[in-house]
Design an enzyme around this catalytic site. Structure first.
Site, short mmCIF file in Angstrom:
data_model
loop_
_atom_site.label_atom_id
_atom_site.label_comp_id
_atom_site.label_asym_id
_atom_site.label_seq_id
_atom_site.Cartn_x
_atom_site.Cartn_y
_atom_site.Cartn_z
N HIS A 182 -27.89 4.79 -1.23
CA HIS A 182 -26.82 3.82 -0.97
C HIS A 182 -25.49 4.56 -1.11
CE1 HIS A 182 -29.12 -0.10 -2.20
NE2 HIS A 182 -28.93 -0.11 -0.90
N CYS A 276 -23.99 -0.96 -9.06
CA CYS A 276 -25.07 -1.75 -8.46
C CYS A 276 -25.17 -3.14 -9.07
CB CYS A 276 -26.42 -1.06 -8.65
SG CYS A 276 -26.56 0.54 -7.86
N1 ARG Z 1 -34.14 -0.72 -6.79
C1 ARG Z 1 -33.00 -1.11 -6.01
C2 ARG Z 1 -33.21 -0.73 -4.55
O1 ARG Z 1 -33.80 0.29 -4.31
C3 ARG Z 1 -31.75 -0.48 -6.55
C4 ARG Z 1 -30.51 -0.95 -5.88
C5 ARG Z 1 -29.28 -0.25 -6.34
N2 ARG Z 1 -28.12 -0.86 -5.84
C6 ARG Z 1 -27.05 -0.23 -5.36
N3 ARG Z 1 -25.99 -0.92 -5.05
N4 ARG Z 1 -27.05 1.07 -5.17
O2 ARG Z 1 -32.81 -1.42 -3.66
#
Ligand code: ARG
Length: 283
Positions: A182, A276
């Site tokens: 991300h 996150c």
């Molecule tokens: N386990 C989640 C996923 O893989 C983590 C999300 C993390 N969020 C972020 N904004 N980077 O989607």
């Protein structure tokens, strides 16, 4: 660390150039947090995790925002959605316009309508997406423009849709390292004119764009990124970041920001950090 909070200094002269503004954040208590599937390289469903510790760490993050004078609103966590704590993925909100999300992975799909309903019930205009976008995980407001990541989750096609929906220019950034899947794991918006980022997480072309747009950016190193140090939240003056990211904290203070370290290491087992867990509501 008693409360998981380390407060850094910020008394350098350049700190006076940065101004904080009170923020409105949406968070989701990790009541149902678990690591039961693997949709990013950080997640290991066979490794132990401690739900109670995750909740305590999250409470400490929430308290940090309250201590800084921000408003924190909550969305009810839903059973069976262990990643719902990562509210940044719930929407992108600019000027009261809400672009709802569409997750890449089926495991998170049911979070999308829950977040959209939260906003609709509060009178926001919610725009439903046609393409995959994972909210502020990949779409970050930086001054007047939106920086948008693609490569792993949010589709390139969604960037045009995002520009139409949120009425801000969108700058596409190509993510290339699966560990930084991300945009908010590789880049942090510090204020309207500056960012911190890990260059190697981006394609050569995107690195050149970032150098052009942000010649004074704070550059993170591999150790910072490996503790999700860039998954940080700035109010323009104070940056809340994982306390393990000591090099980045020092670099931020040298650039005139204050830093507050938090320990959300239990949530890192799912691939998430402070940012996150934090969705900014720009009404
Ligand atoms: N386990 C989640 C996923 O893989 C983590 C999300 C993390 N969020 C972020 N904004 N980077 O989607």
């Amino acid at each position: 660390m008693n409360q998981g909070i380390v407060r850094g200094g910020g008394s350098s002269v350049s700190a006076m150039n940065t101004t904080a503004s009170p923020r409105r954040y949406l968070m989701c208590r990790p009541t149902h947090f678990a690591v039961t599937y693997r949709i990013n390289p950080w997640m290991d469903p066979t490794a132990p995790y401690d739900n109670a510790l995750a909740v305590r760490q999250w409470e400490s993050l929430r308290q940090t925002y309250l201590d800084l004078g921000h408003t924190v609103e909550l969305i009810d966590p839903l059973p069976g959605l262990p990643d719902m704590v990562f509210s940044a993925n719930g929407a992108t909100v600019v000027d009261g316009r809400v672009l709802a999300v569409q997750f890449r992975d089926a495991e998170r799909a049911d979070e999308a309508p829950a977040y959209a309903s939260w906003f609709r019930e509060r009178g926001f205009t919610v725009i439903e997406p046609k393409h995959t976008n994972e909210g502020e995980g990949d779409i970050l407001l930086a001054g007047d423009v939106l920086l948008a990541g693609t490569g792993f989750r949010t589709s390139h096609a969604s960037h045009a849709e995002t520009q139409e929906a949120l009425q801000r220019p969108v700058i596409t950034l190509q993510l290339v390292d699966p560990a930084y899947y991300h945009l908010d794991t590789a880049l942090c918006v510090l204020d309207d004119t500056n960012i911190a980022y890990l260059p190697s997480a981006f394609s050569p072309g995107s690195q050149a764009v970032l150098r052009q747009l942000y010649p004074h950016a704070v550059i993170a190193n591999a150790e910072d990124a490996a503790v999700l140090g860039l998954n940080a939240v700035s109010d323009g003056r104070t940056v809340v970041l994982p306390e393990q990211a000591t090099h980045l904290a020092g670099a931020l203070r040298a650039a005139g920001y204050q830093t507050v370290g938090v320990d959300v290491s239990e949530l890192r087992k799912a691939g998430g950090g402070p940012k996150c867990c934090t969705l900014e509501v720009r009404a």
